[in-house]
Design an enzyme around this catalytic site. Structure first.
Site, PDB file in Angstrom:
ATOM      1  N   GLY A  95     -42.063  91.376  45.468  1.00 45.58           N
ATOM      2  CA  GLY A  95     -42.854  92.741  45.831  1.00 45.58           C
ATOM      3  C   GLY A  95     -44.794  92.653  45.615  1.00 45.58           C
ATOM      4  N   HIS A 100     -46.043  86.642  25.756  1.00 44.36           N
ATOM      5  CA  HIS A 100     -46.484  87.307  26.886  1.00 44.36           C
ATOM      6  C   HIS A 100     -47.717  87.769  27.199  1.00 44.36           C
ATOM      7  CE1 HIS A 100     -44.506  91.906  28.550  1.00 44.36           C
ATOM      8  NE2 HIS A 100     -45.434  91.385  29.077  1.00 44.36           N
ATOM      9  N   ALA A 101     -48.362  86.545  27.233  1.00 43.88           N
ATOM     10  CA  ALA A 101     -49.889  86.473  26.802  1.00 43.88           C
ATOM     11  C   ALA A 101     -50.449  85.509  27.796  1.00 43.88           C
ATOM     12  CB  ALA A 101     -50.553  86.495  26.337  1.00 43.88           C
ATOM     13  N   ARG A 157     -40.139  90.792  32.322  1.00 47.16           N
ATOM     14  CA  ARG A 157     -40.164  91.278  31.438  1.00 47.16           C
ATOM     15  C   ARG A 157     -38.642  90.370  31.083  1.00 47.16           C
ATOM     16  NH1 ARG A 157     -43.461  93.267  31.076  1.00 47.16           N
ATOM     17  NH2 ARG A 157     -44.443  95.462  30.906  1.00 47.16           N
ATOM     18  N   GLU A 163     -39.469  91.196  21.547  1.00 46.70           N
ATOM     19  CA  GLU A 163     -41.098  90.944  21.284  1.00 46.70           C
ATOM     20  C   GLU A 163     -42.216  91.102  19.627  1.00 46.70           C
ATOM     21  OE1 GLU A 163     -42.988  91.250  25.309  1.00 46.70           O
ATOM     22  OE2 GLU A 163     -41.966  89.409  26.051  1.00 46.70           O
TER      23      GLU A 163
END
Length: 344
Positions: A164, A291-292, A243, A272
């Site tokens: 995508g 997640h950063a 994810r 998380e």
């Protein structure tokens, strides 16, 4: 011309540091400040789940991490839009939004380049065994450097799961590397130049680098399970910037421990924050990020401006870009709200 009432926007309080400053830098709030008839404020309390009494007085919400459930909309009659700060929306009940006549928007234009760059960053760091060599240097173990030969990317195969917005950008950034490009996306309707669309099994069997960047849905939960992870080549690297639950983390940890494939770069996890006792933390063939990894000034400015523009559009009576639940655009209640916002 009849004056319009102010369009009230609430921002979830998790954008703020404990001292009340914004923790993400420039997130495009100047767009809200410059828009006519728009007033905005941070919600007075942090909440893991947005409650009806918190949202009842707002026309629009800018949401970071709190969950939005069907209960959120009880009595929220004036709400028209939830602008999600980011592209993931697993914290939002989309069906409940649609039922309540509320648009849910995301920010694909804001994250496309930063997340794609992050995937390439992990790909190169894994290829060159960057963290291992960093540890050797710090420990004065130079004599061991030849034990950690990297893998060149030219002529290798890059496989992307989810072709995508972000997936296509990854292929574009990787073009100078002269790699073969494989893509898996059952929802893709048109071919992508330079990308071979293949089955998931073929991609897993043939790719040297596998990047996960599809959405988390009921269909993609544990898409990469133990059986599919066994298809990876022993020299393959797995990268997840989407994810965590798309990959069966227990099965992946077991495969990495047994060196069934070469390594992984992970920005996301099943739970998380990841537990400090999680066995993934003890492995030397993984690169982990909280997640950063895409958190840059470019990323947050782009996400914020996209989300704020959606709010400004609705305040002016326009349907914004990047509406997730597009079926809501025919909802009579929503259409009436948009019409009321137009200049008379």
């Amino acid at each position: 011309m009849t004056a319009r009432s102010p369009f009230r926007i609430g921002l979830t309080r998790d954008f703020l540091n404990p001292d009340g400053t914004i923790g993400f830098g420039d997130i495009g709030l100047a767009l809200l400040g410059a828009a006519p008839d728009v007033v905005w404020e941070f919600l007075p309390e942090n909440s893991s789940v947005l409650q009806p009494e918190q949202v009842a007085d707002y026309d629009g919400l800018l949401v970071l991490t709190p969950k939005v459930t069907s209960t959120t909309f009880a009595g929220a009659d004036r709400l028209s839009i939830i602008a999600r700060f980011g592209v993931g929306y697993d914290n939002v009940d989309v069906a409940a939004c649609t039922s309540a006549g509320v648009m849910l928007t995301i920010t694909p234009d804001g994250v496309r380049r930063p997340v794609a760059v992050s995937a390439i960053t992990l790909l190169l760091a894994l290829s060159h065994k960057l963290l291992i060599k960093d540890r050797l240097t710090r420990a004065g173990r130079w004599s061991e450097k030849l034990n950690h030969m990297g893998m060149g990317v030219r002529g290798r195969t890059l496989g992307v799961i989810g072709v995508g917005n972000i997936g296509r950008e990854i292929f574009q950034l990787a073009a100078p590397f002269e790699m073969r490009h494989l893509g898996y996306d059952p929802f893709l309707k048109t071919p992508v130049a330079g990308v071979e669309l293949v089955s998931l099994e073929t991609l897993l069997q043939e790719a040297d680098y596998i990047v996960v960047c599809c959405a988390l849905t009921s269909e993609t939960h544990h898409l990469l399970n133990a059986d599919r992870l066994r298809l990876l080549k022993t020299n393959a690297y797995l990268i997840n910037v989407a994810r965590g639950p798309i990959i069966d983390q227990t099965a992946m940890t077991d495969a990495l421990t047994k060196r069934q494939f070469a390594g992984a770069g992970l920005d996301v996890f099943d739970v998380e924050p990841i537990s400090p006792n999680d066995p993934l933390l003890s492995l030397d063939n993984v690169i982990l990020s909280p997640h950063a990894i895409c958190w840059t000034d470019e990323c947050f400015t782009g996400i914020g401006r996209s989300a704020c523009q959606s709010l400004v559009d609705v305040a002016a009576g326009r349907a914004p870009a990047h509406v997730v639940n597009r079926e809501v655009l025919t909802n009579p209640r929503l259409l009436e709200k948009l019409e009321d916002r137009k200049q008379k």
